[in-house]
Write a protein that holds these residues in place. Structure first.
Motif, PDB file in Angstrom:
ATOM      1  N   ASN A  94       0.195 -23.324   6.786  1.00  8.66           N
ATOM      2  CA  ASN A  94       1.224 -22.974   5.791  1.00  8.66           C
ATOM      3  C   ASN A  94       1.749 -24.174   5.024  1.00  8.66           C
ATOM      4  OD1 ASN A  94       1.189 -20.299   6.860  1.00  8.66           O
ATOM      5  ND2 ASN A  94       2.367 -21.079   8.597  1.00  8.66           N
TER       6      ASN A  94
ATOM      7  N   SER B 100       6.046 -24.367   0.646  1.00 10.87           N
ATOM      8  CA  SER B 100       5.586 -24.408   2.042  1.00 10.87           C
ATOM      9  C   SER B 100       6.530 -23.537   2.857  1.00 10.87           C
ATOM     10  CB  SER B 100       5.665 -25.833   2.581  1.00 10.87           C
ATOM     11  OG  SER B 100       5.054 -26.722   1.723  1.00 10.87           O
ATOM     12  N   TYR B 102       6.971 -20.479   6.217  1.00 16.20           N
ATOM     13  CA  TYR B 102       6.372 -19.902   7.426  1.00 16.20           C
ATOM     14  C   TYR B 102       6.427 -18.384   7.280  1.00 16.20           C
ATOM     15  CZ  TYR B 102       6.931 -24.645   9.010  1.00 16.20           C
ATOM     16  OH  TYR B 102       6.856 -26.002   9.099  1.00 16.20           O
TER      17      TYR B 102
END
Lengths: 255, 313
Positions: A94, B100, B102
């Motif tokens: 990620n 970025s 999660y």
């Protein structure tokens, strides 16, 4: 803003953050399912291969040794590789490195927090193995096996030894997973290394092979070898951790 | 007062290619600073250095008076003997390239990572979510977010704790038109509302004209041009564009009278002008020569046109 500045404070914060990142992932499932698979396999084997109503103290000991052997020769090294890959893979997948490294955290702190989390999950999985082992033993008594808790208690006492002995492998797998995003690399290392455990572990060269320490710490016939494994493993793990933490910055912030 | 960001003689090379060459730049406090340049000129490397993701080979980066890197002897020389100063990093909020995130966490859980690390209270999560209009999605898992929502969430993360300097790489990427408008408005207002200085890179030059107070153009690893946006606008040549029935006749007429005029491909006539009186004279002249005027308007050179003319070759 009250950014944690001291290393212990940062470690606690990062440990919390790393634990949070595992929410809704398969990591928690692995901790609970992989030890269960070992017990189910051995339970099935015991029920299929013999009349459990004739179980003696020796049979019980063999059954618990089977649990310890299957876990430490095969499943634990794979479990460590999977857990380390999942914890570090979170960042590789990620672009989490970009996020984490642009925050005021030390790389050593991040590296350490991930490693500590892997170690604790490994301990938890070994405890789960013992717990499922008890349930398995209870299931065997339901099928007529006489109740004998002695060997189970021995396995419980060997859980801390097993955990200590697994630390060098854990550090190696953690360092590989930290460096490489592709899960195939740490898994291949684990599979290949696992294949050598029995052969090298039964030779005089076991000292040079960290994967054999888990077997020596739990199943070595002689106490001297067991104690040797339990001294070497934490010392080697500490040295490997220190060295790998020095390399942690390469290809992350230095690039 | 020191500058919010100061780069002094920054150099960076990869193997045999020099990406940044003695780069010097100062970003004043309270500015919205646009960082422009074509692909491969060193913009991304500069932003990676500013956010601590890469270290310079030489030079110094100072954020609000705090040096970002310190050099020292290290056991392993491969780390370049450079370490990042976390005190300087804590003054920055950054969004680099694609967000970025999660995907397994909810928006609130994701923001709590930054909150924990920066030592902020949890009320900050609600504040930044409302700034980017995501308060109703706080408990939604990020994997279900659209690209625009992810971009907003990443901006919210960068805004945690009202950083002194916000560093954004292509901040409006992936946003829909109303999202682009909202984010531009938000960023343009940040210096006044929270005292945050904004430094952003973009390829959208219209965005620069609408948001920025100052801009710099990077070429071959060093600053080729830098200016206040108002000064730049004032310095740009202005012209009059007219649509007429007989363009050739109009052109002959105007050049005959000493105007600097040219015929454009689309049949319009463009005349360099200086004053309003000259504009009036052009209209009088064309009417006098019986040239019908369909439309006439004043045109300033856009930043995009200027950038294309001056910096793409």
């Amino acid at each position: 803003m009250n950014t944690p500045t001291s290393m212990p404070q940062q470690l606690i914060t990062l440990f919390y953050v790393e634990t949070l990142k595992l929410k809704r992932t398969s990591v928690v499932l692995m901790v609970f399912v992989l030890p269960l698979l070992v017990i189910l396999f051995l339970l099935g084997l015991a029920l299929k291969s013999q009349d459990v109503s004739l179980f003696t103290a020796e049979n019980w000991q063999k059954w618990w040794m089977g649990v310890a052997a299957l876990w430490s020769y095969f499943m634990l090294p794979l479990f460590i590789a999977l857990i380390s890959s999942a914890i570090n893979g979170n960042e590789h997948k990620n672009e989490g490195w970009r996020l984490m490294l642009s925050l005021p955290v030390s790389l050593t702190g991040l590296y350490s927090a991930k490693c500590v989390l892997s170690a604790l999950l490994t301990l938890l999985a070994s405890l789960m193995l013992w717990f499922y082992g008890l349930l398995g033993a209870g299931a065997l008594t339901l099928f007529g096996a006489p109740f004998d808790p002695t060997a189970g208690a021995i396995l419980l006492f060997s859980v801390p030894s097993l955990w200590l002995a697994s630390l060098p492998v854990l550090v190696i797998q953690h360092a590989i997973s930290w460096r490489f995003g592709n899960i195939i690399i740490p898994l291949s290392v684990a599979v290949v290394a696992t294949m050598g455990i029995v052969q090298i572990g039964s030779s005089e060269f076991w000292v040079y092979y960290p994967w054999s320490y888990m077997m020596m710490a739990t199943l070595a016939g002689n106490d001297e070898l067991r104690q040797q494994a339990l001294v070497i493993a934490p010392a080697l793990a500490t040295a490997l951790f220190w060295l790998s933490a020095q390399f942690a910055a390469i290809n992350k912030r230095a690039g | 007062m020191p500058d919010a960001l100061m780069l002094s003689n920054i150099s960076k090379s990869f193997i045999d290619k020099t990406v940044l060459d003695e780069l010097n730049l100062a970003v004043p406090y309270g500015s919205v600073f646009a960082f422009l340049g074509n692909n491969g000129e060193g913009k991304s490397t500069t932003i990676r250095i500013l956010t601590g993701l890469a270290s310079p080979d030489n030079g110094e980066v100072v954020i609000c008076g705090e040096p970002l890197f310190s050099r020292h002897r290290r056991l392993l020389r491969r780390t370049h003997g450079v370490s990042v100063n976390c005190a300087a990093l804590s003054l920055i909020g950054g969004l680099i390239d694609a967000p970025s995130l999660y995907p397994n966490l909810t928006a609130a859980e994701f923001l709590s990572i930054g909150c924990r690390i920066k030592g902020l209270s949890r009320s900050e999560i609600a504040r930044v979510l409302s700034v980017v209009s995501l308060q109703s999605s706080a408990d939604r898992v990020v994997a279900t977010f659209s690209l625009g929502m992810k971009q907003r969430l990443a901006i919210a993360h960068a805004l945690l704790g009202n950083p002194k300097l916000l560093i954004l790489d292509e901040p409006t990427n992936g946003l829909d038109p109303s999202g682009i408008r909202d984010i531009r408005k938000l960023l343009a207002e940040l210096p006044a509302t929270t005292g945050t200085t904004v430094f952003f890179s973009t390829h959208n030059l219209d965005e620069v004209e609408k948001m920025a107070t100052r801009f710099a153009v990077l070429k071959a690893g060093s600053i080729q041009f830098e200016s206040d946006i108002t000064q730049w606008k004032a310095s740009q040549q202005q012209c009059q564009v007219i649509e007429v029935a007989k363009p050739q006749q109009a052109l002959a007429c105007l050049t005959g009278q000493g105007f600097n005029a040219r015929l454009l491909d689309n049949g319009l006539v463009e005349i360099d002008t200086i004053t309003r009186e000259q504009q009036a004279a052009i209209h009088r002249l064309l009417i006098k020569h019986d040239v019908e005027i369909y439309q006439s308007y004043h045109k300033k050179q856009s930043l995009e046109q200027w950038f294309t003319d001056e910096h793409t070759h």
